[in-house]
Design an enzyme around this catalytic site. Structure first.
Site, PDB file in Angstrom:
ATOM      1  N   ARG A   1      47.529  44.044  40.915  1.00 26.01           N
ATOM      2  CA  ARG A   1      46.468  44.734  40.184  1.00 26.01           C
ATOM      3  C   ARG A   1      45.843  45.817  41.065  1.00 26.01           C
ATOM      4  NH1 ARG A   1      44.150  42.610  35.788  1.00 26.01           N
ATOM      5  NH2 ARG A   1      41.978  42.720  36.498  1.00 26.01           N
TER       6      ARG A   1
ATOM      7  N   ARG B   1      46.146  39.696  35.007  1.00 20.95           N
ATOM      8  CA  ARG B   1      45.860  38.572  35.890  1.00 20.95           C
ATOM      9  C   ARG B   1      47.005  37.562  35.803  1.00 20.95           C
ATOM     10  NH1 ARG B   1      41.067  40.091  33.465  1.00 20.95           N
ATOM     11  NH2 ARG B   1      39.440  40.793  34.938  1.00 20.95           N
TER      12      ARG B   1
ATOM     13  N   LYS C   1      38.906  36.862  30.961  1.00 23.30           N
ATOM     14  CA  LYS C   1      37.749  36.658  31.833  1.00 23.30           C
ATOM     15  C   LYS C   1      36.495  37.294  31.245  1.00 23.30           C
ATOM     16  CE  LYS C   1      36.359  37.348  36.663  1.00 23.30           C
ATOM     17  NZ  LYS C   1      36.781  37.875  37.989  1.00 23.30           N
TER      18      LYS C   1
ATOM     19  N   HIS D   1      38.751  45.040  32.951  1.00 25.27           N
ATOM     20  CA  HIS D   1      37.449  44.913  33.582  1.00 25.27           C
ATOM     21  C   HIS D   1      36.389  45.241  32.536  1.00 25.27           C
ATOM     22  CE1 HIS D   1      39.185  45.634  37.868  1.00 25.27           C
ATOM     23  NE2 HIS D   1      39.270  44.381  37.498  1.00 25.27           N
TER      24      HIS D   1
ATOM     25  N   HIS E   1      48.295  38.387  42.305  1.00 20.28           N
ATOM     26  CA  HIS E   1      47.089  39.092  41.853  1.00 20.28           C
ATOM     27  C   HIS E   1      46.970  40.462  42.513  1.00 20.28           C
ATOM     28  CE1 HIS E   1      42.912  39.791  40.698  1.00 20.28           C
ATOM     29  NE2 HIS E   1      42.956  38.710  39.948  1.00 20.28           N
TER      30      HIS E   1
ATOM     31  N   TYR F   1      32.938  46.584  26.494  1.00 25.37           N
ATOM     32  CA  TYR F   1      34.379  46.852  26.417  1.00 25.37           C
ATOM     33  C   TYR F   1      34.925  46.881  24.989  1.00 25.37           C
ATOM     34  CZ  TYR F   1      39.341  45.895  27.424  1.00 25.37           C
ATOM     35  OH  TYR F   1      40.702  45.931  27.494  1.00 25.37           O
TER      36      TYR F   1
END
Length: 206
Positions: free
Chosen positions: A133, A40, A67, A157, A130, A167
């Site tokens: 990505r 990002r 994020k 993500h 961005h 994650y």
């Protein structure tokens, strides 16, 4: 939905233009690393030298910057390492890898890379910082044939495993390291006019 360029025939000239762009060393480095790392934009702008692990050839971002609020690892291709090593003597004594021209205590403006793209002749309707990505996400999946799970982890993500656990920053790390080098080599090939690549075979384990 951020604007992006996903056709290899169009990505090639874009990367070539980026590689030939002339500006301040900080802006040039940030611009060149944007497609290579496809993190990002805010994560790139706020990157600190303490988060660059040259010994392990990777960037290690803390959960506080992410994020998904989980630590994130970005394996560095040799091309990315070369860009960072060239920049280090210029900004390495400060906190930020990409300090603001108005003062090293602040990171590069969010318009730094965006303005560079506009200077190269690319409009807001064509590509945004961005958007790289989406460029990587599309080509790594549809053309280079890498497993979506690896790509999603590299995009930071939120990915859950078969047991529903969240994650894992080290998941597929060795495979992602090879993928990031292949991606950098592929972009170099596109920039030089070569669009012939050997796709990754999904049956392999990395």
């Amino acid at each position: 939905h951020f604007k992006s360029i996903t056709e290899p025939a169009e990505v090639g000239p874009l990367i070539a233009a980026i590689n030939n762009y002339q500006a301040s060393p900080v802006v040039m480095a940030a611009l060149k690393l944007t497609p290579l790392l496809f993190c990002r934009p805010g994560e790139l702008r706020h990157l600190e030298w303490t988060e660059v692990n040259f010994a392990e050839a990777r960037i290690e971002l803390p959960a506080s910057k992410m994020k998904i609020r989980e630590p994130h690892t970005i394996p560095l291709a040799s091309q990315a390492i070369a860009i960072l090593e060239e920049l280090q003597p210029m900004t390495g004594r400060g906190k930020y890898v990409f300090p603001s021209a108005r003062g090293a205590s602040r990171p590069l403006s969010e318009n730094g890379v965006r303005t560079a793209l506009r200077t190269l002749g690319y409009t807001n309707e064509q590509i945004s910082p961005h958007g790289f990505r989406a460029t990587a996400r599309t080509i790594l999946d549809e053309i280079l044939n890498y497993p979506v799970d690896w790509i999603e982890h590299q995009l930071a993500h939120s990915v859950k495993d078969a047991n529903g656990r969240a994650y894992n920053r080290t998941k597929h790390l060795q495979q992602r390291k090879k993928m990031m080098q292949t991606w950098a080599d592929y972009l170099d090939g596109l920039a030089s006019g070569n669009v012939n690549v050997i796709p990754f075979r999904r049956t392999e384990n990395g």
